[in-house]
Design an enzyme around this catalytic site. Structure first.
Site, PDB file in Angstrom:
ATOM      1  N   GLU A  39       0.824  -1.196   0.000  1.00  0.00           N
ATOM      2  CA  GLU A  39       0.000   0.000   0.000  1.00  0.00           C
ATOM      3  C   GLU A  39       0.868   1.259   0.000  1.00  0.00           C
ATOM      4  O   GLU A  39       1.976   1.266   0.528  1.00  0.00           O
ATOM      5  CB  GLU A  39      -0.905   0.013   1.240  1.00  0.00           C
ATOM      6  CG  GLU A  39      -1.913  -1.120   1.199  1.00  0.00           C
ATOM      7  CD  GLU A  39      -2.877  -1.119   2.376  1.00  0.00           C
ATOM      8  OE1 GLU A  39      -4.084  -1.209   2.140  1.00  0.00           O
ATOM      9  OE2 GLU A  39      -2.434  -1.028   3.531  1.00  0.00           O
ATOM     10  N   CYS A  77       3.454   8.563   1.003  1.00  0.00           N
ATOM     11  CA  CYS A  77       4.063   7.616   1.942  1.00  0.00           C
ATOM     12  C   CYS A  77       4.152   6.285   1.219  1.00  0.00           C
ATOM     13  O   CYS A  77       3.131   5.720   0.836  1.00  0.00           O
ATOM     14  CB  CYS A  77       3.157   7.525   3.176  1.00  0.00           C
ATOM     15  SG  CYS A  77       3.718   6.326   4.399  1.00  0.00           S
ATOM     16  N   CYS A 133       6.584  -6.893   6.952  1.00  0.00           N
ATOM     17  CA  CYS A 133       7.737  -6.424   7.725  1.00  0.00           C
ATOM     18  C   CYS A 133       8.091  -7.495   8.739  1.00  0.00           C
ATOM     19  O   CYS A 133       7.202  -8.095   9.339  1.00  0.00           O
ATOM     20  CB  CYS A 133       7.381  -5.128   8.464  1.00  0.00           C
ATOM     21  SG  CYS A 133       8.750  -4.441   9.443  1.00  0.00           S
ATOM     22  N   CYS A 167       6.791  -4.902  15.605  1.00  0.00           N
ATOM     23  CA  CYS A 167       6.545  -3.918  16.659  1.00  0.00           C
ATOM     24  C   CYS A 167       5.111  -4.128  17.168  1.00  0.00           C
ATOM     25  O   CYS A 167       4.193  -4.370  16.384  1.00  0.00           O
ATOM     26  CB  CYS A 167       6.710  -2.496  16.128  1.00  0.00           C
ATOM     27  SG  CYS A 167       8.392  -2.152  15.568  1.00  0.00           S
ATOM     28  N   CYS A 204       2.036  -2.009  15.650  1.00  0.00           N
ATOM     29  CA  CYS A 204       1.949  -1.792  14.198  1.00  0.00           C
ATOM     30  C   CYS A 204       1.303  -2.978  13.492  1.00  0.00           C
ATOM     31  O   CYS A 204       1.715  -4.130  13.678  1.00  0.00           O
ATOM     32  CB  CYS A 204       3.350  -1.557  13.640  1.00  0.00           C
ATOM     33  SG  CYS A 204       3.357  -1.285  11.856  1.00  0.00           S
ATOM     34  N   CYS A 223      -0.688   6.006  10.203  1.00  0.00           N
ATOM     35  CA  CYS A 223       0.556   5.348  10.627  1.00  0.00           C
ATOM     36  C   CYS A 223       0.262   4.015  11.294  1.00  0.00           C
ATOM     37  O   CYS A 223      -0.565   3.928  12.194  1.00  0.00           O
ATOM     38  CB  CYS A 223       1.295   6.191  11.659  1.00  0.00           C
ATOM     39  SG  CYS A 223       1.816   7.766  11.043  1.00  0.00           S
TER      40      CYS A 223
END
Ligand code: SAH
Length: 347
Positions: free
Chosen positions: A94, A107, A114, A118, A121, A337
């Site tokens: 995305e 962005c 990933c 974290c 996230c 975010c």
């Protein structure tokens, strides 16, 4: 794109020039070709009218111009747009376009998924699917530019989408060189920001490079005990070492590091945390970006109350630090975010 051709989108200008050399053409033909692909965003070699017809006929056999396919666009009430891309092997990523006060920030993602997990996230919940190729990183920008509305122009690029850019250093570096080339899209490195969890070897490589982009570091905690809990990478590269690498980072004049700090209720948002942060950042030319936590059903934390974010900010201000509170954009379409995640139907 056909597998037997070279994808021009991932090539540096010097490489396009070399490729033309192999075809017995002068370097300026390579520059022209690069310009058609990166600045004019022409995908059809036959439409590249400054190149001789016979050369175009040869090129068609050897080169192609890829684009990640836009498979969905969502628009937030605040004007933010989120694009879902499908890559050649079916992986999905995305990108987000954020209009704000005359600026248009994009962005972009550097990995599909990933590996860093974290706690706060959503991308971390996907795990790493794979690194993106430079052509796929550049391709996000080109594809978004293809779809801009009348009068719009991308002014800023942030590498804050899916993934950890410094875990894909080679392809990210290549993409940034392509995007900032004056014969191409020509984005000034000053308008490009790379955000990292604090991957120290990557920060050192960036420091040694001449890329000249801005660096943002997701700090998110003031003690190793807390940071270990919310960012597992901290066990490998704890706060003191990370800040050591930040202190050693050669900042050009009038440039600042940015520290991002996601505000998690009762986890990292106390007055003591704010004071500790002041101590930790002493002597580093930096700004702090406080990020209101974007909640999601799959994430365990809650957002700090607004007053607490403001108290935290005031402590930083009173100590002479510059701290801004990031306005959350695109929450309603999960574009904010930490909310970029692609759900696979049968993964
Ligand atoms: N891997 C890089 C690039 C991703 S940037 C990095 O971590 O910096 C993503 C930014 O959004 C980081 O600063 C991260 O701390 C922040 N973030 C992640 N999840 C979030 C959430 N749920 N709410 C608010 N900010 C979040």
């Amino acid at each position: 794109m056909n597998e037997n051709v070279v994808d021009l989108v991932g090539l540096l200008r010097s490489e396009v020039e070399a490729l033309m050399g192999e075809l017995g053409e002068p370097a300026y033909r390579g520059r022209q070709l690069f310009h058609w692909v990166q600045a004019r965003r022409t995908r059809d070699v036959n439409a590249m009218s400054s190149l001789p017809r016979e050369l175009r006929a040869v090129l068609v056999e050897h080169v192609g111009v890829s684009r990640p396919e836009v498979s969905r666009v969502q628009r937030s009430l605040d004007g933010t747009r989120k694009y879902l891309f499908r890559l050649e092997d079916g992986e999905e990523i995305e990108s987000v376009l954020i209009p704000d006060d005359g600026r248009l920030t994009t962005c972009i993602s550097t990995q599909a998924g990933c590996p860093l997990a974290c706690r706060f996230c959503l991308t971390g919940l996907m795990g790493l699917r794979r690194n993106l190729r430079a052509a796929e990183i550049v391709g996000q920008i080109l594809a978004l530019q293809d779809r801009l509305e009348q009068g719009e122009r991308i002014t800023n690029i942030v590498l804050m989408g899916m993934g950890e850019p410094l875990l894909n250093f080679t392809q990210v570096e290549r993409a940034l060189r392509i995007l900032s080339d004056e014969q191409g899209a020509h984005f000034s490195p000053r308008r490009i920001t790379l955000s990292t969890v604090g991957h120290i070897p990557g920060i050192q490589k960036l420091a040694a490079s001449d890329l000249g982009i801005n660096l943002a570091v997701s700090l998110n905690a003031t003690t190793d005990a807390v940071r270990d809990e919310i960012m597992p990478i901290n066990r490998r590269w704890p706060i003191a070492e990370l800040l050591g690498a930040c202190r050693a980072y050669p900042l050009p004049n009038r440039r600042w590091l940015t520290f991002e700090y996601v505000m998690l209720d009762g986890v990292n948002d106390s007055r003591e945390d704010a004071k500790r942060l002041v101590g930790l950042l002493h002597g580093i030319r930096c700004k702090i970006n406080l990020i209101p936590f974007n909640t999601a059903p799959d994430l365990p934390d809650r957002a700090s109350p607004r007053e607490r974010v403001e108290v935290f900010q005031r402590v930083l201000h009173d100590a002479g630090l510059t701290a801004t509170i990031r306005e959350s954009r695109g929450w309603d379409i999960s574009a904010a975010c930490g909310m970029l995640r692609v759900e696979k139907e049968n993964a």
